[in-house]
Design a protein around this motif. Structure first.
Motif, short mmCIF file in Angstrom:
data_model
loop_
_atom_site.label_atom_id
_atom_site.label_comp_id
_atom_site.label_asym_id
_atom_site.label_seq_id
_atom_site.Cartn_x
_atom_site.Cartn_y
_atom_site.Cartn_z
N SER B 96 0.84 -1.20 0.00
CA SER B 96 0.00 0.00 0.00
C SER B 96 0.87 1.24 0.00
N THR B 97 0.37 2.28 -0.69
CA THR B 97 1.12 3.52 -0.84
C THR B 97 1.46 4.10 0.53
N TYR B 99 1.64 2.56 3.54
CA TYR B 99 2.59 1.74 4.31
C TYR B 99 4.01 1.96 3.81
N HIS B 141 -4.36 3.92 0.66
CA HIS B 141 -4.73 2.52 0.85
C HIS B 141 -4.58 1.69 -0.41
N ARG B 142 -4.36 2.37 -1.52
CA ARG B 142 -4.21 1.63 -2.77
C ARG B 142 -2.79 1.11 -2.92
N SER B 143 -2.67 -0.02 -3.65
CA SER B 143 -1.33 -0.55 -3.93
C SER B 143 -0.55 0.48 -4.72
#
Lengths: 464, 255
Positions: B96-97, B99, B141-143
């Protein structure tokens, strides 16, 4: 090899004696598979060596505490207490086994009791011993125990011949079971062989979340060497019409354990069986999964992940039978390998004549983090019907250099970047079956095992 | 002392010489544009400065804040404040972006001896910086870059730059493939990040991004070296006249 029957004592029904005797006879005639058996060529030498150890004690001879030794028993108790607390908080029915034997005091009080509106969990030894007085269970066990499993499998033959205990799980028709059933098989690792057997009968229209965890602690054996053990579990699942089941099998035993396990599922019309397997422990692990889509529109989603480092070995073996029309199967199996780790995937999909409109997808990927690691993949499709959609793919590769550079350009060390990418790869094989807290728990477990640390991702620790 | 000082740099990749005696000085607080036709060596310079392992320095030196940049590994350069906005940001499924970026920010903070940000602090700062490029919090939250449009990828690069607060930012064709809205968002994002401590090298094929980001200096690279330097006016001249006249001028001066 010398094999001990994990007996229960007391009188037993004649069908059971016959079943066990026949199974051992089959195994003796066929012999345990050797390296010349194509399906076992990677696994056989280590597995037979483990089974050949003649001085290993059968777990059933001794009470759990004695078999384990005092320290191991205390470890088991601590471990169980933690699991029991967590299971209670999750609102699950927990059956706790030590070296293959049900421990009443470490299990939920509901185990062995009545259904109480949900799934009924009964110790298998108790169910079998009770059987003369309990017509319902006796008839059910006689009909289904060994009735789901494929008796050609050496793992099943060994288990059927020798099992002593396990669990019988009965899900009433139409039961939307809110409480999950958790079966925990704790191995003390103290030179014991355990053959747990599980039978689940999921009634029509029911739904159940089932988890099986094979866990253990690292223990010193009495002669001071590394403790060893063999676990040989077989789980039979019968999903009647329109039943739904989510099933986790976690193998996280100590790194000296040899684990030879099998899952067999028969999925009837409109039913759905979803399976997640995660292998993080053991020295040699072979898990066979067979799903028979034997009713119209039966469905299955299968996910598997193994983390294999050091000199460890993990072997996934799947077989999906599309027997009736309109079934669907979707498989994704992955392994992350470091050190001299080795993984094998054999995936067979058979679309039988008459199974028109079947949809089958299979994928297997291996990520090699070291030069010494090795992965083998053997997809096999057998299609005897024109009107089907089948796909399969397999990859083996290393971390993507472009991704590594991108992450390093943002300041992550090689170690951190590798760990992040390995975790991303691994975590994809955990999607599609589990959700909520259980998924979080597995993702954390995997993240912890693949974490960047002083040892580095290339030699990540597998602790227990 | 220059923030970045490139002297007589000769670089090859897979045996092909790409840079041939490139000279460049960039002061802190300055924004320089680097323009040039395809194959002139623009992206090679960007990736080399970021520490890409494929590029081999045959001759010359690069000093960054007085240190030998070529002696540092890619991740060390990043932690020391070198940031590359990629021409083609890599899609990384499953990461995730948010993280990833928290890990990257904290890697830099650890390196500088600062306390790591916890999730709450990180989120507070990230929310502010997302506004800078007109992005929604959902991006966290997006990859990372997975399924992002071209514009989203480039906005995400500038967002990362804002979060990592580099000393030297290299923007490699950040304008390519952008529509006008994305171009404006990227331009205003970059302008907001112009500070007296920070130097920026904006690599572009066209002048249009330079309508939004007015450079202090403009350099034209051809055949692996700078053939002309000037002010912002040079970029407009290139836009009007193309590169041909510079090629002729360079050939004439070399002869």
């Amino acid at each position: 090899m010398q094999l001990w029957r994990d007996g229960r004592g007391g009188s037993e029904p004649a069908w059971l004696e016959k079943l066990q005797r026949t199974s051992m006879a089959d195994l003796r005639v066929d012999g345990f598979p050797g390296v010349h058996d194509e399906d076992w060529k990677y696994t056989a030498s280590v597995a037979t060596r483990a089974l050949d150890e003649h001085d290993w004690q059968p777990a059933r001879m001794l009470a759990a505490g004695e078999a384990a030794g005092k320290a191991a028993a205390e470890a088991a108790a601590d471990f169980a207490a933690g699991f029991a607390r967590a299971a209670h908080e999750r609102g699950a029915d927990l059956a706790f086994f030590v070296d293959g034997r049900l421990s009443a005091e470490l299990s939920s009080s509901s185990v062995g009791g009545g259904a109480g509106g949900g799934a009924q969990v009964i110790g298998l030894a108790a169910a079998l011993a009770d059987s003369p007085a309990n017509g319902e269970h006796a008839a059910l066990l006689e009909r289904h125990l060994g009735g789901v499993a494929d008796h050609q499998s050496a793992i099943t033959q060994l288990n059927t011949g020798l099992f002593g205990d396990g669990a019988l799980v009965l899900v009433p028709d139409g039961c939307a079971c809110e409480r999950a059933v958790e079966l925990v098989f704790f191995s003390t690792g103290n030179e014991v062989v355990a053959h747990p057997r599980v039978l689940v009968v999921a009634g029509a229209g029911s739904s159940l979340d089932l988890t099986e965890r094979y866990v253990g602690v690292e223990a010193e054996s009495e002669n001071g060497g590394r403790s060893r053990a063999v676990t040989n579990p077989v789980t039979e699942l019968l999903l009647e019409r329109d039943a739904r089941m989510t099933h986790l099998r976690l193998q996280d035993e100590s790194k000296e354990v040899v684990h030879l396990g099998r899952i067999e599922a028969r999925v009837q019309q409109g039913a759905e069986y979803n399976s997640q397997v995660l292998v993080t422990g053991g020295r040699l692990v072979r898990i066979e999964i067979r799903v028979r889509l034997e009713g119209r529109g039966a469905r299955t989603v299968l996910r598997g992940l193994s983390l294999v480092n050091g000199r460890r070995f993990a072997d996934f073996h799947t077989l999906v039978d599309h027997v009736e029309p309109g079934g669907s199967s979707n498989q994704l199996y992955r392994s992350v390998l470091a050190g001299n780790g080795r993984s094998v995937f054999t995936g067979r999909v058979v679309v039988h004549e008459g199974a028109s409109g079947s949809n089958a997808g299979q994928r297997n990927d291996a990520l090699l983090l070291s030069d010494g690691a090795h992965a083998s993949s053997r997809p096999q499709l057998e299609i005897y019907n024109d009107d089907v959609s089948c796909t399969h793919g397999a990859t083996t590769g290393q971390l993507d250099e472009r991704s590594l550079f991108y992450l390093r350009q943002r300041g992550l060390s090689v170690d951190e970047a590798s760990s992040l990418l390995a975790r991303a790869f691994a975590t994809e094989a955990l999607q599609g079956v589990l959700k909520g807290e259980l998924l979080d728990e597995l993702e954390k477990l995997v993240a912890g095992r693949l974490a960047a640390g002083s040892t580095g991702v290339n030699s990540y620790e597998v602790s227990s | 002392m220059s923030l970045l000082s490139v002297k007589d740099l000769h670089v090859s990749v897979a045996g092909n010489r790409i840079l041939n005696g490139l000279e460049l000085e960039l002061e802190a607080g300055q924004v320089h544009a680097l323009m040039g036709p395809n194959g002139s060596g623009k992206s090679t310079l960007a990736l080399l400065l970021a520490g890409h392992p494929a590029y081999k320095v045959e001759k010359g030196s690069v000093s960054y804040q007085g240190r030998d940049l070529l002696d540092m590994a890619a991740d060390e350069r990043a932690r020391e404040g070198v940031f590359l906005s990629f021409q083609y940001p890599v899609e990384i499924p499953g990461v995730s972006t948010g993280y990833f970026l928290k890990a990257a920010v904290n890697a830099g903070r650890r390196h500088r001896g600062e306390d790591e940000l916890d999730a709450m602090d990180f989120l507070d700062i990230a929310r502010e910086q997302l506004k800078l490029v007109g992005m929604d919090e959902a991006f966290l939250h997006r990859s990372l870059n997975e399924g992002f449009s071209g514009g989203e990828k480039k906005r995400c690069e500038i967002f990362q730059m804002a979060m990592l607060e580099p000393r030297l930012a290299i923007l490699d064709e950040t304008d390519s493939g952008l529509d006008v809205d994305a171009l404006k968002a990227v331009g205003s994002g970059v302008n907001a990040l112009r500070t007296p401590e920070r130097g920026m090298l904006i690599i572009t094929h066209y002048q249009r991004l330079l309508d939004y980001i007015v450079p202090d200096r403009t350099h034209v690279i051809m055949g692996g070296r700078i053939v002309r330097s000037g002010d912002a006016e040079l970029a407009r001249e290139v836009e009007q006249r193309g590169y041909g006249w510079l090629e002729e001028a360079a050939a004439a001066s070399a002869a």
